[in-house]
Design an enzyme around this catalytic site. Structure first.
Site, mmCIF file in Angstrom:
data_model
loop_
_atom_site.group_PDB
_atom_site.id
_atom_site.type_symbol
_atom_site.label_atom_id
_atom_site.label_comp_id
_atom_site.label_asym_id
_atom_site.label_seq_id
_atom_site.Cartn_x
_atom_site.Cartn_y
_atom_site.Cartn_z
ATOM 1 N N SER A 1 -10.103 -0.732 0.310
ATOM 2 C CA SER A 1 -11.191 -1.711 0.217
ATOM 3 C C SER A 1 -10.784 -2.896 -0.648
ATOM 4 C CB SER A 1 -12.428 -1.061 -0.396
ATOM 5 O OG SER A 1 -12.852 0.004 0.414
ATOM 6 N N ARG B 1 0.828 -1.203 0.000
ATOM 7 C CA ARG B 1 0.000 0.000 0.000
ATOM 8 C C ARG B 1 0.863 1.252 0.000
ATOM 9 N NH1 ARG B 1 -5.071 1.584 -1.411
ATOM 10 N NH2 ARG B 1 -6.177 2.736 0.194
ATOM 11 N N GLY C 1 -13.223 0.780 -5.810
ATOM 12 C CA GLY C 1 -13.316 1.524 -4.552
ATOM 13 C C GLY C 1 -13.981 0.653 -3.495
ATOM 14 N N THR D 1 -8.309 1.110 -10.458
ATOM 15 C CA THR D 1 -7.772 -0.154 -9.972
ATOM 16 C C THR D 1 -7.931 -1.269 -11.006
ATOM 17 O OG1 THR D 1 -8.495 0.538 -7.791
ATOM 18 C CG2 THR D 1 -7.807 -1.719 -7.974
HETATM 19 N N1 GLU Z 1 -8.212 3.275 -3.702
HETATM 20 C C1 GLU Z 1 -9.221 2.273 -3.620
HETATM 21 C C2 GLU Z 1 -8.947 1.312 -2.483
HETATM 22 O O1 GLU Z 1 -7.836 1.095 -2.133
HETATM 23 C C3 GLU Z 1 -9.344 1.521 -4.877
HETATM 24 C C4 GLU Z 1 -9.795 2.437 -5.970
HETATM 25 C C5 GLU Z 1 -10.773 1.857 -6.867
HETATM 26 O O2 GLU Z 1 -10.834 0.642 -7.055
HETATM 27 O O3 GLU Z 1 -11.533 2.622 -7.446
HETATM 28 O O4 GLU Z 1 -9.850 0.781 -1.948
#
Ligand code: GLU
Length: 612
Positions: A493, A118, A514, A426
């Site tokens: 997430s 991360r 997300g 992602t």
């Molecule tokens: N930043 C998001 C997360 O770590 C993922 C972003 C996305 O999949 O749109 O949960």
């Protein structure tokens, strides 16, 4: 795959092997591919076969992974080839400017391990980093995002290196070199790529290197044109030659840090931008200090399956796991509910809302492991499950529970919770090899297009992962576990998940999206394990996401379905969303047969393939 070949799968495997070998040897050579796509082509969103499998969002990346498997590489070698290629062909969702979570099943030991790559806040970042000192108000999301401030220290490259060293059979350079070739030769721009540029055109136009790479002539590249990224090719080559030190402290790192501290704004951007572009405080020392963590996976048992996921700073493993525990306690499976799909989906939505309330209250980078594990106990799940009313949707947001070990039927009615974070970036990949090793890997640069800044001369976008922190406290008088802090990792997430049955892989899956990642993974599990769908059906089925908010975010096909309408009568309200998630998965069928699965439609459809 033709029907004739599919019917061959009925034949016992030993008799099949000579046939398969003949098929492979006699198959016509793949047509000389367009730039950057030479070699074996995966078949489409679903593939069944033997000897290893790859599923990703992109055909070039899946082909790169299959090539490694054919050449004798293992699942980790192949996953790294897929990831490095995605950094070229899916630069708005992944790449060395971002981070991710890598889950690995080792067939030799039977153990599941994880790597936490991360992004990390610079040591200068304080709790109020996203509050405008001039107004005392949090920045607008786009103002926070398109900035140096939002970029966390990237973890992807360190993750790849750690995975290669720990479990791979070849060095990271073996994954980087073919991907560099794709960047140098170029790849064909498809409609999804062009749309992603178009959606980000205003942000990209603000930065000279981003506009030069992705807005040639001031406009998104045409569908069907070839996009080359020689800077990224040179970056990959440099890392292949000199190791990851060139990035974590070396010359690439210096350029990265300077782009964060002094964003390379265009002198006369071709499109307007209404926000100030703020610098960030990342330093070369922050890059040098980056470390890949190796937390124990989260683990729950669900109806005889062992479900392994990602621990903090991701909330993926704990939230999927807690929701499964609640579902198990509330008898979601069709057997107990007489095949009533509406009731099963009702419980899925309610369990998800309850688990999100607890995630929002308790889960962040610094959540003590005993607390995380307490969220995953059956006693806690039983107490949470008692809140579900089969006849009516709970008023949202629901209050978090108290995972204190003293569980009774505590069905109090206080409220709490927080707005869900949103996101659609992602990417996810799933790989299995002939030895039975499995990789489930979700990687990201947060929003599609990250923070919009291409590092000058280096060809990759930076992440905006630090906007995954809560900008201001969300938990009323209780502590918020996800406020910014020095060296802290924002809550994710991402939910790369590996499911074992009797100690052997049964299913591996993950998705972008997300906070809808959690519900996408959960819903596919419910579809597959409880509702009797095949894996392709489970992936394709219309999605709905309840993240402890007043309405359920749902795809139109879900809202319009008979169950969607029936759930409306139970009190579930909807906010439509065109598409939720973009999953990849592999199911491990009897006799070593593999079913690799990507999206048939979402995100322009994905790509799956098997070695034989
Ligand atoms: N930043 C998001 C997360 O770590 C993922 C972003 C996305 O999949 O749109 O949960």
């Amino acid at each position: 795959m033709s029907d004739r070949r599919r019917s061959l799968w009925e034949v016992p495997v030993r008799r099949l092997i000579p046939l398969l070998l003949a098929a492979v040897l006699l198959a016509p050579a793949a047509p000389a591919a367009a730039a950057g796509t030479a070699g074996a082509r995966p078949s489409g969103p679903t593939a069944t076969g033997y000897g290893g499998a790859v599923a990703s969002v992109d055909a070039t990346a899946t082909a790169a992974g299959l090539r490694v498997l054919r050449d004798g590489g293992n699942a980790v070698d192949a996953a790294l080839a897929v990831a490095a290629t995605l950094g070229v062909t899916e630069p708005f969702s992944s790449g060395i400017g971002g981070g991710g979570f890598f889950v690995y099943y080792d067939a030799r030991t039977g153990r599941v391990s994880t790597l936490d790559g991360r992004e990390t806040a610079p040591r200068s970042m304080g709790e109020n980093a996203f509050v405008d000192p001039a107004t005392g108000q949090p920045y607008a999301f786009q103002e926070a995002r398109v900035s140096g401030l939002s970029a966390g220290v990237p973890g992807s490259l360190a993750t790849w290196d750690a995975a290669a060293r720990r479990w791979g059979t070849r060095p990271l350079s073996a994954a980087l070199r073919p991907a560099a070739q794709v960047a140098r030769d170029g790849f064909t721009v498809d409609a999804t790529f062009a749309q992603q540029v178009s959606d980000n055109a205003a942000a990209f136009a603000q930065f000279e290197p981003t506009a030069r790479l992705f807005l040639p002539g001031g406009a998104p590249p045409a569908v069907g044109s070839t996009l080359r990224n020689p800077d990224l090719a040179a970056t990959y080559d440099l890392i292949a030659r000199r190791g990851t030190g060139a990035f974590y402290g070396g010359e690439i790192g210096r350029d990265l840090v300077s782009a964060v501290q002094r964003p390379p704004v265009a002198s006369s951007p071709s499109r307007p931008w209404q926000y100030q572009i703020r610098p960030g405080g990342m330093t070369l020392d922050d890059l040098r200090a980056y470390d890949v963590r190796r937390p124990a996976p989260t683990h729950v048992t669900y109806r005889g399956y062992d479900v392994y996921g990602m621990a903090t700073p991701s909330s993926g493993g704990s939230t999927v796991g807690e929701a499964l525990n609640i579902l198990e306690q509330s008898g979601v499976q069709s057997g107990e509910y007489g095949l009533d799909k509406t009731q099963a989906l009702h419980r899925y939505l309610e369990a998800s809302a309850l688990a999100f309330a607890d995630r929002n209250r308790y889960v962040g980078d610094y959540t003590p492991r005993p607390l995380l594990d307490a969220l995953l106990t059956d006693g806690f799940a039983a107490e949470r499950a008692c809140r579900i009313d089969p006849a009516r949707a709970l008023a949202k947001p629901v209050a978090p529970g108290v995972p204190d070990g003293r569980y009774k039927q505590r069905c109090d009615t206080a409220t709490g919770g927080a707005a869900p974070d949103k996101g659609q970036s992602t990417t996810n990949l799933t790989v299995a090899d002939r030895w039975g090793n499995v990789v489930e890997y979700t990687l990201t640069i947060e929003q599609i297009g990250g923070n919009g800044i291409v590092v000058p001369g280096r060809g990759f976008l930076l992440n905006n992962e630090l906007t995954d922190f809560n900008f201001t406290p969300t938990q009323g008088t209780a502590a918020d576990p996800n406020l910014p802090g020095p060296g802290k990792r924002p809550r994710s997430s991402m939910a790369p998940t590996i499911v074992l049955q009797h100690g052997r892989p049964f299913l591996a899956l993950g998705s972008p999206g997300g906070s809808t990642i959690i519900t996408t993974v959960l819903q596919i599990l419910v579809n597959r394990l409880d509702l009797g769908m095949t894996l392709p059906q489970a992936v394709a089925a219309p999605r709905a996401s309840q993240r402890n908010t007043a309405s359920v975010t749902a795809e139109p096909a879900f809202i319009d379905s008979p169950e969607g309408q029936a759930l409306g009568l139970l009190g579930h309200a909807y906010t439509p969303m065109a598409e939720i998630g973009a999953a990849t998965a592999i199911e491990f069928l009897p006799h070593g047969r593999l079913l690799a699965c990507a999206e048939p439609v979402r995100r322009g459809s994905g790509s799956a393939g098997t070695v034989h």
